[in-house]
Motif scaffolding. Structure first.
Motif, PDB file in Angstrom:
ATOM      1  N   SER A 194       7.363  11.355   5.517  1.00 17.09           N
ATOM      2  CA  SER A 194       7.914  11.570   4.178  1.00 17.09           C
ATOM      3  C   SER A 194       8.244  10.216   3.551  1.00 17.09           C
ATOM      4  CB  SER A 194       9.170  12.448   4.245  1.00 17.09           C
ATOM      5  OG  SER A 194      10.184  11.783   4.983  1.00 17.09           O
ATOM      6  N   SER A 195       8.571  10.235   2.272  1.00 16.62           N
ATOM      7  CA  SER A 195       8.952   9.013   1.567  1.00 16.62           C
ATOM      8  C   SER A 195      10.464   8.806   1.687  1.00 16.62           C
ATOM      9  CB  SER A 195       8.522   9.105   0.104  1.00 16.62           C
ATOM     10  OG  SER A 195       8.998  10.295  -0.471  1.00 16.62           O
ATOM     11  N   PRO A 196      10.948   7.584   1.364  1.00 20.70           N
ATOM     12  CA  PRO A 196      12.350   7.259   1.686  1.00 20.70           C
ATOM     13  C   PRO A 196      13.417   7.804   0.752  1.00 20.70           C
ATOM     14  CG  PRO A 196      10.942   5.291   1.750  1.00 20.70           C
ATOM     15  CD  PRO A 196      10.157   6.368   1.089  1.00 20.70           C
ATOM     16  N   GLU A 197      13.074   8.412  -0.401  1.00 16.92           N
ATOM     17  CA  GLU A 197      14.162   8.844  -1.271  1.00 16.92           C
ATOM     18  C   GLU A 197      14.975   9.956  -0.618  1.00 16.92           C
ATOM     19  OE1 GLU A 197      11.054   9.750  -1.550  1.00 16.92           O
ATOM     20  OE2 GLU A 197      10.726  11.373  -2.982  1.00 16.92           O
ATOM     21  N   GLY A 198      16.280   9.928  -0.867  1.00 19.12           N
ATOM     22  CA  GLY A 198      17.164  10.903  -0.227  1.00 19.12           C
ATOM     23  C   GLY A 198      17.656  10.395   1.118  1.00 19.12           C
ATOM     24  N   GLY A 199      18.441  11.227   1.800  1.00 15.81           N
ATOM     25  CA  GLY A 199      19.024  10.832   3.079  1.00 15.81           C
ATOM     26  C   GLY A 199      18.010  10.861   4.206  1.00 15.81           C
ATOM     27  N   PHE A 200      18.173   9.936   5.183  1.00 14.58           N
ATOM     28  CA  PHE A 200      17.223   9.856   6.300  1.00 14.58           C
ATOM     29  C   PHE A 200      17.257  11.119   7.148  1.00 14.58           C
ATOM     30  CE2 PHE A 200      16.243   8.907  10.713  1.00 14.58           C
ATOM     31  CZ  PHE A 200      14.984   8.338  10.589  1.00 14.58           C
ATOM     32  N   SER A 242      11.876  -8.598   2.072  1.00 14.64           N
ATOM     33  CA  SER A 242      12.935  -9.266   2.840  1.00 14.64           C
ATOM     34  C   SER A 242      14.102  -8.313   3.099  1.00 14.64           C
ATOM     35  CB  SER A 242      13.411 -10.505   2.070  1.00 14.64           C
ATOM     36  OG  SER A 242      14.455 -11.157   2.770  1.00 14.64           O
ATOM     37  N   LEU A 243      14.450  -7.500   2.081  1.00 17.86           N
ATOM     38  CA  LEU A 243      15.517  -6.510   2.274  1.00 17.86           C
ATOM     39  C   LEU A 243      15.138  -5.492   3.348  1.00 17.86           C
ATOM     40  CD1 LEU A 243      16.841  -5.606  -1.319  1.00 17.86           C
ATOM     41  CD2 LEU A 243      18.081  -6.726   0.532  1.00 17.86           C
ATOM     42  N   VAL A 244      13.891  -5.058   3.331  1.00 16.36           N
ATOM     43  CA  VAL A 244      13.429  -4.082   4.326  1.00 16.36           C
ATOM     44  C   VAL A 244      13.564  -4.649   5.730  1.00 16.36           C
ATOM     45  CG1 VAL A 244      11.398  -2.831   5.161  1.00 16.36           C
ATOM     46  CG2 VAL A 244      11.861  -2.939   2.712  1.00 16.36           C
ATOM     47  N   LYS A 245      13.283  -5.943   5.850  1.00 21.36           N
ATOM     48  CA  LYS A 245      13.359  -6.582   7.168  1.00 21.36           C
ATOM     49  C   LYS A 245      14.802  -6.791   7.613  1.00 21.36           C
ATOM     50  CE  LYS A 245      11.557 -10.589   9.686  1.00 21.36           C
ATOM     51  NZ  LYS A 245      10.746 -11.836   9.570  1.00 21.36           N
ATOM     52  N   GLN A 246      15.698  -7.105   6.663  1.00 21.56           N
ATOM     53  CA  GLN A 246      17.075  -7.451   7.017  1.00 21.56           C
ATOM     54  C   GLN A 246      17.944  -6.235   7.293  1.00 21.56           C
ATOM     55  OE1 GLN A 246      18.577  -9.857   3.827  1.00 21.56           O
ATOM     56  NE2 GLN A 246      16.958 -11.398   4.032  1.00 21.56           N
ATOM     57  N   ILE A 247      17.789  -5.156   6.494  1.00 22.49           N
ATOM     58  CA  ILE A 247      18.693  -4.000   6.587  1.00 22.49           C
ATOM     59  C   ILE A 247      18.092  -2.950   7.515  1.00 22.49           C
ATOM     60  CG2 ILE A 247      19.894  -2.211   5.295  1.00 22.49           C
ATOM     61  CD1 ILE A 247      19.719  -4.002   2.831  1.00 22.49           C
ATOM     62  N   ILE A 291      17.581  -1.576  -2.500  1.00 17.70           N
ATOM     63  CA  ILE A 291      16.408  -1.800  -3.354  1.00 17.70           C
ATOM     64  C   ILE A 291      16.638  -1.171  -4.724  1.00 17.70           C
ATOM     65  CG2 ILE A 291      13.946  -1.305  -3.635  1.00 17.70           C
ATOM     66  CD1 ILE A 291      13.742  -1.275  -0.559  1.00 17.70           C
ATOM     67  N   ARG A 292      17.190   0.028  -4.748  1.00 16.06           N
ATOM     68  CA  ARG A 292      17.439   0.732  -6.005  1.00 16.06           C
ATOM     69  C   ARG A 292      18.468  -0.013  -6.860  1.00 16.06           C
ATOM     70  NH1 ARG A 292      18.576   5.241  -3.933  1.00 16.06           N
ATOM     71  NH2 ARG A 292      20.840   5.133  -3.968  1.00 16.06           N
ATOM     72  N   LYS A 293      19.489  -0.567  -6.217  1.00 14.74           N
ATOM     73  CA  LYS A 293      20.555  -1.234  -6.952  1.00 14.74           C
ATOM     74  C   LYS A 293      20.123  -2.609  -7.469  1.00 14.74           C
ATOM     75  CE  LYS A 293      25.316  -2.887  -6.414  1.00 14.74           C
ATOM     76  NZ  LYS A 293      26.474  -3.001  -5.484  1.00 14.74           N
ATOM     77  N   GLU A 294      19.456  -3.407  -6.643  1.00 13.60           N
ATOM     78  CA  GLU A 294      19.163  -4.790  -6.994  1.00 13.60           C
ATOM     79  C   GLU A 294      17.884  -4.945  -7.813  1.00 13.60           C
ATOM     80  OE1 GLU A 294      19.548  -7.639  -3.862  1.00 13.60           O
ATOM     81  OE2 GLU A 294      21.002  -6.402  -2.749  1.00 13.60           O
ATOM     82  N   PHE A 295      16.932  -4.019  -7.636  1.00 13.23           N
ATOM     83  CA  PHE A 295      15.652  -4.161  -8.334  1.00 13.23           C
ATOM     84  C   PHE A 295      15.291  -2.833  -8.994  1.00 13.23           C
ATOM     85  CE2 PHE A 295      15.611  -6.790  -4.454  1.00 13.23           C
ATOM     86  CZ  PHE A 295      15.602  -8.050  -5.042  1.00 13.23           C
ATOM     87  N   GLY A 296      16.100  -2.451  -9.982  1.00 14.95           N
ATOM     88  CA  GLY A 296      15.973  -1.128 -10.602  1.00 14.95           C
ATOM     89  C   GLY A 296      14.611  -0.877 -11.222  1.00 14.95           C
ATOM     90  N   LYS A 297      14.094  -1.855 -11.950  1.00 16.30           N
ATOM     91  CA  LYS A 297      12.792  -1.672 -12.609  1.00 16.30           C
ATOM     92  C   LYS A 297      11.680  -1.492 -11.579  1.00 16.30           C
ATOM     93  CE  LYS A 297       9.573  -3.880 -15.812  1.00 16.30           C
ATOM     94  NZ  LYS A 297       9.295  -5.100 -16.631  1.00 16.30           N
ATOM     95  N   ASP A 298      11.675  -2.361 -10.562  1.00 14.13           N
ATOM     96  CA  ASP A 298      10.664  -2.236  -9.504  1.00 14.13           C
ATOM     97  C   ASP A 298      10.839  -0.931  -8.741  1.00 14.13           C
ATOM     98  OD1 ASP A 298       9.273  -4.561  -9.974  1.00 14.13           O
ATOM     99  OD2 ASP A 298      10.551  -5.773  -8.664  1.00 14.13           O
ATOM    100  N   TYR A 299      12.102  -0.521  -8.523  1.00 16.04           N
ATOM    101  CA  TYR A 299      12.343   0.719  -7.777  1.00 16.04           C
ATOM    102  C   TYR A 299      11.758   1.927  -8.509  1.00 16.04           C
ATOM    103  CZ  TYR A 299      14.614   4.688  -5.606  1.00 16.04           C
ATOM    104  OH  TYR A 299      14.848   5.882  -4.999  1.00 16.04           O
ATOM    105  N   ARG A 300      11.939   1.963  -9.845  1.00 25.24           N
ATOM    106  CA  ARG A 300      11.393   3.101 -10.604  1.00 25.24           C
ATOM    107  C   ARG A 300       9.878   3.158 -10.481  1.00 25.24           C
ATOM    108  NH1 ARG A 300      15.663   1.460 -13.941  1.00 25.24           N
ATOM    109  NH2 ARG A 300      14.316   0.100 -15.197  1.00 25.24           N
ATOM    110  N   TYR A 301       9.252   1.991 -10.510  1.00 25.62           N
ATOM    111  CA  TYR A 301       7.783   1.960 -10.328  1.00 25.62           C
ATOM    112  C   TYR A 301       7.412   2.411  -8.911  1.00 25.62           C
ATOM    113  CZ  TYR A 301       3.073   0.080  -9.789  1.00 25.62           C
ATOM    114  OH  TYR A 301       1.726  -0.054  -9.523  1.00 25.62           O
TER     115      TYR A 301
END
Length: 571
Positions: free
Chosen positions: A338-344, A405-410, A420-430
């Motif tokens: 599945s895709s990552p939106e929502g709870g794991f 980098s965020l994916v690797k760190q967190i 990702i949603r908070k820091e890069f809102g425009k990219d996240y929507r895409y």
């Protein structure tokens, strides 16, 4: 008045029989009236196909020299059993734009369409006009479904003749108490020919009772299966007018339309492969599919999205591998992600439930007892592996490096997605709209073992005849056999075979694994167009044209390229 007219007509008929001449069709013979077949103008064809997709449209009427269209009511639409929409056009003027047209072959089929004009001179109250399109291919002449316009009196006479025959038939059946002998059947056959002078057509795509004499133009469309060596086919018309006085007129042929067939076979690479390699005893076939589920639901529904097509492809590949004779199937691993939106936790549960729902569905579909032990179910709650690969590939994401980098760190997936949603809102929507749908996948891994092979490896240097045969089958449009043989090679020819069958998800995976080239980028643009990935497809198309400017002209032959070409024209 009708009785007086019938008496006058009967008198005219008698005079014709006694003295000759003055036949109903004699004027047609003198003037050599004919029907017209013409290619559908491009703008009209696109407009009609667009209107056919709308639920409340049916009749298109052309007025004036401009050929402008407007929509009438829905009641007059003819819907064939195969769902094809047939539209009737009434026009004052139809222009023949060209005698030749290029058609794109997809999945071994083409759709031809053309306009048939039935002039008012060939119509009449006491006659019937039948026109039959003839498709010429190689040495074959194939009659398509005819069109017919019957005059009012002609139609009434037919109805009366059939009524008289039906009356005779009922009386005979009543006298025999329902037990008809062979002699009675012969009597009925003779009676039919005696009573019915003008039989109804066995099949007719369009049958109209004349309602005011006017020129009628009919939009004719037909799906045609493309055969092995088909490069072009032709359409001509046969027409005949039959009148109540017994006279007839064979409508002289007019134009012949030519359809040239364009396929994706121009992208087949003429490669000769050599088996200067190790032949493995074991092989693996990977298959990727995209299924749609309702929110928070794991039920398999073939009515959602493209599920019907994807489920059919899964069944087809599994059936082929289970029942072929070159390899044994050692195991099948089914993995849902599945895709990552929502709870794991929720995503992990949904992925598990959907994986098991699909495995249950497949076990019910196949009468193959060993499938229970062969099939292993796995799931991946959130598909971060494909996420990273898709982000790396996509130039539309402005902060790609920072996101990776965020994916690797967190480590925590919920915190990772929230960051990702908070820091890069425009990219996240895409990413949510474009990348996430590509992460909801179902992967199959088929582990195969070659039949009759004892050693794990064999060293050999010979021409790969399997690959040669596969390419030959591909050129002959035997797409199913070709794609099955080409799957282990995962090259451009494999992608062409899969695209020709409509296996777009599997073709996309292969194309984006291949090194970039003009043809590979062009094929990527096609598959992106089919999957609705317009922005990525536009990038691939531009790159293909930069590498080979001739591909811009080739794009006119492929319907998938229309959005990109129209955008270029606007720019």
């Amino acid at each position: 008045m009708k009785r007086i007219f019938l008496l006058l007509f009967a008198a005219c008929w008698l005079m014709t029989l006694l003295f000759g001449g003055c036949a109903v069709t004699s004027k047609l013979e003198r003037h050599q009236y004919t029907s017209v077949v013409a290619h559908t103008p491009r703008q009209m064809r696109e407009r009609m196909k667009e209107q056919e997709r709308e639920q409340d449209t049916t009749i298109y009427e052309m007025r004036g020299d401009s050929g402008s269209l407007f929509v009438a009511n829905r009641r007059s639409m003819v819907i064939e059993d195969d769902g094809e929409a047939v539209a009737l056009l009434r026009s004052r003027e139809v222009s023949v734009i060209a005698k030749t047209r290029m058609l794109a072959e997809r999945d071994g089929k083409i759709q031809i369409d053309f306009l048939i004009t039935m002039p008012k001179e060939l119509q009449g109250n006491v006659q019937s006009f039948v026109i039959t399109p003839i498709m010429h291919r190689k040495e074959q002449n194939i009659e398509l479904e005819p069109l017919q316009v019957r005059g009012g009196l002609f139609s009434k006479l037919q109805e009366r003749n059939y009524w008289r025959y039906s009356k005779y038939q009922r009386r005979l059946v009543h006298r025999r108490k329902g037990n008809l002998s062979a002699a009675d059947t012969l009597k009925l056959k003779e009676a039919f020919h005696r009573f019915v002078q003008f039989p109804y057509l066995d099949r007719s795509r369009f049958d109209s009772i004349l309602d005011g004499k006017e020129k009628i133009t009919y939009f004719y469309t037909q799906d045609v299966k493309v055969e092995e060596d088909d490069k072009r086919l032709y359409i001509s018309l046969n027409g005949k007018v039959n009148a109540l006085d017994g006279s007839s007129y064979d409508v002289p042929p007019n134009d012949t339309l030519q359809f040239n067939i364009s396929s994706m076979l121009t992208f087949v690479l003429p490669i000769t492969r050599y088996m200067t390699r190790i032949v493995e005893k074991f092989a693996v076939v990977n298959d990727r599919n995209y299924l749609t589920f309702k929110v928070n639901n794991a039920k398999i529904m073939d009515s959602l999205g493209n599920n019907a097509q994807n489920l059919a492809q899964i069944r087809e590949l599994m059936h082929t591998l289970l029942y072929q004779h070159e390899f044994y199937v050692d195991s099948i691993v089914l993995t849902a992600a599945s895709s990552p939106e929502g709870g794991f936790a929720r995503n992990n549960r949904l992925a598990r439930e959907r994986a098991y729902a699909l495995s249950t569905y497949l076990r019910q579909e196949f009468d193959f007892p060993e499938l229970d032990t062969l099939l292993t179910v796995r799931w991946e709650g959130e598909n971060w592996t494909d996420f990273k690969r898709e982000v790396v590939r996509d130039d539309q994401i402005e902060h790609r490096d920072e996101i990776l980098s965020l994916v690797k760190q967190i480590e925590d997936p919920d915190e990772r997605e929230a960051a990702i949603r908070k820091e890069f809102g425009k990219d996240y929507r895409y990413i949510r709209d474009v990348i996430y749908p590509r992460l909801r996948v179902v992967d199959f891994k088929y582990n195969l073992r070659r039949v009759g092979m004892i050693k794990d490896t064999i060293h050999t240097t010979v021409v790969d005849t399997v690959y040669q045969r596969a390419v030959e089958l591909l050129r002959k449009r035997h797409y199913e056999e070709a794609s099955m043989l080409l799957m282990p090679y995962r090259d451009q020819n494999t992608a062409v075979a899969l695209l020709s069958r409509g296996f777009n998800g599997a073709a996309r995976e292969i194309l984006f694994e291949l090194p970039s080239s003009a043809q590979v980028e062009y094929l990527r643009a096609i598959v992106c167009s089919r999957l609705g990935e317009w922005k990525l497809g536009e990038q691939c198309f531009k790159k293909a044209c930069e590498l080979d400017d001739l591909l811009e002209y080739r794009a006119n032959l492929d319907p998938e390229m229309s959005p990109y070409l129209h955008k270029q024209e606007k720019e």
